[in-house]
Write a protein that holds these residues in place. Structure first.
Motif, PDB file in Angstrom:
ATOM      1  N   THR A  66      -7.007   5.169  -6.072  1.00  0.00           N
ATOM      2  CA  THR A  66      -7.563   4.509  -4.886  1.00  0.00           C
ATOM      3  C   THR A  66      -9.068   4.701  -4.735  1.00  0.00           C
ATOM      4  OG1 THR A  66      -7.076   6.456  -3.517  1.00  0.00           O
ATOM      5  CG2 THR A  66      -5.388   4.735  -3.634  1.00  0.00           C
ATOM      6  N   THR A  94      -5.550  -2.383  -9.352  1.00  0.00           N
ATOM      7  CA  THR A  94      -5.787  -2.577  -7.915  1.00  0.00           C
ATOM      8  C   THR A  94      -6.891  -3.570  -7.569  1.00  0.00           C
ATOM      9  OG1 THR A  94      -7.321  -0.688  -7.871  1.00  0.00           O
ATOM     10  CG2 THR A  94      -4.989  -0.239  -7.394  1.00  0.00           C
ATOM     11  N   VAL A 103     -12.909   2.245  -2.317  1.00  0.00           N
ATOM     12  CA  VAL A 103     -11.500   1.860  -2.276  1.00  0.00           C
ATOM     13  C   VAL A 103     -11.378   0.415  -2.754  1.00  0.00           C
ATOM     14  CG1 VAL A 103     -10.949   3.464  -0.421  1.00  0.00           C
ATOM     15  CG2 VAL A 103     -11.644   1.124   0.135  1.00  0.00           C
ATOM     16  N   GLY A 121      -5.830   3.466 -11.128  1.00  0.00           N
ATOM     17  CA  GLY A 121      -6.093   2.316 -10.264  1.00  0.00           C
ATOM     18  C   GLY A 121      -6.453   1.039 -11.000  1.00  0.00           C
TER      19      GLY A 121
END
Length: 379
Positions: free
Chosen positions: A317, A370, A103, A367
């Motif tokens: 994620t 992120t 993550v 992602g």
């Protein structure tokens, strides 16, 4: 075939059929075998035994079907095609080239850069045209992308400071970085993966970097001349990284190879910063700061060939690959315009668009927004 310089391309010209601007590969055994032989010739590949070759041919045939399905599913945009990963199953690709899925890290608020900029963004931007990006490298059969991403960012920061564009040592980071973030459950694990934010901390602690030429990359060469037996870095965290490779040559370890007298004069990392997930803000910081380290879910990039990568079948994620953001732009089609990021990969210049790929911008695709970070250099 006479006069054709690229055997694989020539073979495709007579065996494949067109579908929505891309190739559909043959799926029958006979033509598949001819294509396999052409592919081996194209990439200079041989196997130690017929048993291994037969096993690889079966994987190759499954990959032909897989690529065809991807091209049908994505309607030719982006395009997927054979490349040097064609004898590697998706599972093997994940375990060998990518990192274990993780993550995105969460950082304390003071880590994030917040700068006001009222000027509108230009329609496109690319640091390559400004000589702030070194050549594309190949990580080989090692999960060392995180080190390539980190070094790519720092090469850009060095050039942004008015210094000569320099290839810094990726292998130094792979060999020597045993940094850990126990609270966050993350660690730098050499060929088994790591995080750029921890790599910045290692370089801060080490006090500098050697050049690529002085401490050359060898850990992912897969038995080729110059391959090194990778030793765990000092401080390697077995709990977070798993068991290290059982055998290594200590004469090729960080302890034996690192030479601080060869650190690039004047190069010093003072700290590191993170950037918010807002992609407009990322674009602003890209222009102001330079190329940025980013991470994403790259599972479906194995056979990416060209075009703007966009898919419903990746995670926002669960990240498994670190790369370098170098620019952005717009692709104008007949019916719509697609915003994209331009990204430098570490799978060699023959992969994708000369070692780069473009990915849809604005939707947090896979992602990519992120885990955006940069090192900060000091005097």
């Amino acid at each position: 075939m006479a006069g054709c310089l690229n055997y694989l391309v020539c073979f495709l010209a007579v065996t494949a059929v067109s579908f929505a601007k891309t190739w559909m590969y043959p799926e029958d055994i006979d033509r598949g075998m001819y294509l396999f032989r052409a592919w081996k010739y194209e990439h200079g590949i041989s196997y130690p035994s017929m048993r291994v070759e037969n096993r690889k041919f079966k994987v190759f045939m499954e990959n032909l079907k897989h690529i065809n399905k991807l091209n049908v599913l994505h309607k030719g945009s982006p395009e997927f095609a054979l490349n040097h990963f064609a004898d590697m199953s998706p599972a093997e690709f994940r375990s060998t080239i990518l990192m274990p899925k993780r993550v995105p890290p969460k950082f304390e608020s003071e880590r994030y850069i917040r700068r006001e900029q009222v000027d509108p963004l230009p329609e496109s931007f690319d640091w390559r045209s400004k000589n702030m990006v070194t050549s594309v490298k190949d990580q080989g059969s090692a999960g060392s992308c995180w080190a390539f991403s980190t070094i790519g960012n720092l090469e850009g920061q060095w050039a942004m400071a008015g210094k000569q564009l320099t290839n810094f040592s990726v292998e130094q980071v792979v060999d020597c970085d045993g940094m850990e973030d126990v609270k966050g459950g993350n660690a730098d694990c050499g060929v088994f993966g790591g995080w750029p934010y921890l790599a910045y901390q290692y370089i801060m602690k080490a006090g500098g970097l050697e050049t690529w030429e002085d401490y050359w990359y060898c850990s992912g060469l897969g038995g080729a001349p110059g391959t090194c037996e990778v030793c765990p870095a000092p401080g390697y965290n077995t709990s977070l990284c798993g068991p290290p490779i059982p055998y290594c040559n200590m004469s090729q370890s960080c302890v034996d190879k690192l030479d601080r007298s060869k650190f690039v004069s004047g190069f010093k990392v003072n700290t590191w910063k993170a950037i918010s997930e807002n992609e407009t803000e990322i674009a602003k910081q890209l222009i102001q700061i330079g190329p940025l380290s980013v991470a994403l879910d790259a599972e479906l990039l194995q056979f990416y060939h060209r075009g703007v990568f966009s898919t419903y079948f990746c995670s926002k994620t669960r990240l498994d690959h670190a790369v370098l953001l170098v620019g952005y732009g717009k692709e104008k089609g007949f019916f719509e315009t697609t915003d994209y990021w331009t990204v430098k990969n570490s799978w060699g210049h023959k992969w994708g668009e000369s070692g780069y790929f473009r990915i849809k911008r604005g939707d947090g695709m896979c992602g990519i927004n992120t885990a955006v970070t940069t090192g900060v250099l000091g005097a």
